[in-house]
Design a protein around this motif. Structure first.
Motif, PDB file in Angstrom:
ATOM      1  N   MET A   1       9.645  -5.182   5.610  1.00 49.62           N
ATOM      2  CA  MET A   1       8.829  -3.983   5.587  1.00 49.62           C
ATOM      3  C   MET A   1       9.461  -3.023   4.581  1.00 49.62           C
ATOM      4  SD  MET A   1       7.711  -1.876   8.902  1.00 49.62           S
ATOM      5  CE  MET A   1       6.087  -2.156   9.415  1.00 49.62           C
ATOM      6  N   THR A   2       8.637  -2.530   3.713  1.00 48.53           N
ATOM      7  CA  THR A   2       9.145  -1.611   2.704  1.00 48.53           C
ATOM      8  C   THR A   2       9.191  -0.205   3.268  1.00 48.53           C
ATOM      9  OG1 THR A   2       6.995  -1.105   1.803  1.00 48.53           O
ATOM     10  CG2 THR A   2       8.131  -3.018   0.859  1.00 48.53           C
ATOM     11  N   SER A   3       9.799   0.644   2.504  1.00 51.31           N
ATOM     12  CA  SER A   3       9.931   2.042   2.921  1.00 51.31           C
ATOM     13  C   SER A   3       8.574   2.706   3.080  1.00 51.31           C
ATOM     14  CB  SER A   3      10.779   2.791   1.887  1.00 51.31           C
ATOM     15  OG  SER A   3      10.822   4.158   2.184  1.00 51.31           O
ATOM     16  N   ASN A   4       7.641   2.387   2.169  1.00 49.63           N
ATOM     17  CA  ASN A   4       6.290   2.961   2.251  1.00 49.63           C
ATOM     18  C   ASN A   4       5.562   2.476   3.505  1.00 49.63           C
ATOM     19  OD1 ASN A   4       6.514   4.492  -0.046  1.00 49.63           O
ATOM     20  ND2 ASN A   4       5.588   2.958  -1.389  1.00 49.63           N
ATOM     21  N   GLU A   5       5.753   1.194   3.819  1.00 48.60           N
ATOM     22  CA  GLU A   5       5.105   0.645   5.010  1.00 48.60           C
ATOM     23  C   GLU A   5       5.681   1.290   6.277  1.00 48.60           C
ATOM     24  OE1 GLU A   5       5.827  -3.516   4.493  1.00 48.60           O
ATOM     25  OE2 GLU A   5       3.974  -3.813   3.354  1.00 48.60           O
ATOM     26  N   GLN A   6       6.981   1.514   6.278  1.00 44.38           N
ATOM     27  CA  GLN A   6       7.609   2.188   7.422  1.00 44.38           C
ATOM     28  C   GLN A   6       7.086   3.615   7.559  1.00 44.38           C
ATOM     29  OE1 GLN A   6      11.787   1.838   6.587  1.00 44.38           O
ATOM     30  NE2 GLN A   6      12.076   0.368   8.259  1.00 44.38           N
ATOM     31  N   ASN A   7       7.037   4.300   6.415  1.00 45.57           N
ATOM     32  CA  ASN A   7       6.515   5.676   6.440  1.00 45.57           C
ATOM     33  C   ASN A   7       5.075   5.697   6.918  1.00 45.57           C
ATOM     34  OD1 ASN A   7       8.912   6.772   5.561  1.00 45.57           O
ATOM     35  ND2 ASN A   7       8.317   6.809   3.401  1.00 45.57           N
ATOM     36  N   ALA A   9       3.619   3.462   8.874  1.00 40.85           N
ATOM     37  CA  ALA A   9       3.602   3.131  10.301  1.00 40.85           C
ATOM     38  C   ALA A   9       4.008   4.344  11.133  1.00 40.85           C
ATOM     39  CB  ALA A   9       4.544   1.955  10.567  1.00 40.85           C
ATOM     40  N   VAL A  10       5.032   5.062  10.705  1.00 36.24           N
ATOM     41  CA  VAL A  10       5.462   6.268  11.408  1.00 36.24           C
ATOM     42  C   VAL A  10       4.346   7.314  11.373  1.00 36.24           C
ATOM     43  CG1 VAL A  10       7.072   8.216  11.317  1.00 36.24           C
ATOM     44  CG2 VAL A  10       7.925   5.881  11.032  1.00 36.24           C
ATOM     45  N   PHE A  11       3.720   7.436  10.195  1.00 37.50           N
ATOM     46  CA  PHE A  11       2.620   8.399  10.050  1.00 37.50           C
ATOM     47  C   PHE A  11       1.471   8.052  10.992  1.00 37.50           C
ATOM     48  CE2 PHE A  11      -1.297   9.810   7.927  1.00 37.50           C
ATOM     49  CZ  PHE A  11      -1.059  11.172   7.905  1.00 37.50           C
ATOM     50  N   GLN A  12       1.113   6.775  11.064  1.00 38.93           N
ATOM     51  CA  GLN A  12       0.025   6.344  11.943  1.00 38.93           C
ATOM     52  C   GLN A  12       0.376   6.617  13.409  1.00 38.93           C
ATOM     53  OE1 GLN A  12      -0.403   2.225  10.806  1.00 38.93           O
ATOM     54  NE2 GLN A  12      -2.061   2.679   9.347  1.00 38.93           N
ATOM     55  N   THR A  13       1.623   6.336  13.752  1.00 36.34           N
ATOM     56  CA  THR A  13       2.063   6.604  15.124  1.00 36.34           C
ATOM     57  C   THR A  13       1.955   8.084  15.446  1.00 36.34           C
ATOM     58  OG1 THR A  13       3.602   4.747  14.976  1.00 36.34           O
ATOM     59  CG2 THR A  13       3.979   6.354  16.736  1.00 36.34           C
ATOM     60  N   ARG A  14       2.408   8.916  14.537  1.00 33.87           N
ATOM     61  CA  ARG A  14       2.335  10.373  14.737  1.00 33.87           C
ATOM     62  C   ARG A  14       0.887  10.849  14.838  1.00 33.87           C
ATOM     63  NH1 ARG A  14       7.217  10.531  16.053  1.00 33.87           N
ATOM     64  NH2 ARG A  14       8.869  10.885  14.540  1.00 33.87           N
TER      65      ARG A  14
END
Length: 100
Positions: A1-7, A9-14
């Motif tokens: 998972m790249t940094s953008n994908e992590q960001n 995913a975190v954004f979607q969770t938020r």
């Protein structure tokens, strides 16, 4: 998972958390509005009852004043005579003070 994908995913969770919180607050807000409406209705009912009780009290008080029996009539006359004498005494005292 790249940094953008992590960001992402975190954004979607938020965003999901914010949507859930929004829905909770919206439901709470609706419940509070319903509570305020119920309380306003209760207040209106109580005010109407209070007004009616005040009217009933005034009517009863007026009826009691009008309801004078013979014995009460003599008592009322003597009380009224005493009040008139007291007023006349006060007028006389005031007249004396004004003359001085």
């Amino acid at each position: 998972m790249t940094s953008n994908e992590q960001n992402l995913a975190v954004f979607q969770t938020r965003v999901r958390q914010m949507i859930l919180r929004f829905q909770q607050l919206k439901k709470e807000n609706e419940e509070l509005y319903e509570m305020v409406d119920r309380n306003e209705k209760d207040i209106k009912i109580l005010r109407d009852k209070l007004d009616q009780q005040a009217k009933d009290y005034n009517s009863l008080k007026m009826a009691k004043m009008v309801e004078i029996t013979d014995g009460d009539l003599e008592t009322a006359k003597s009380r009224l005579s005493k009040l008139i004498r007291d007023v006349n005494k006060c007028i006389a005292i005031l007249a004396e003070q004004k003359a001085d």
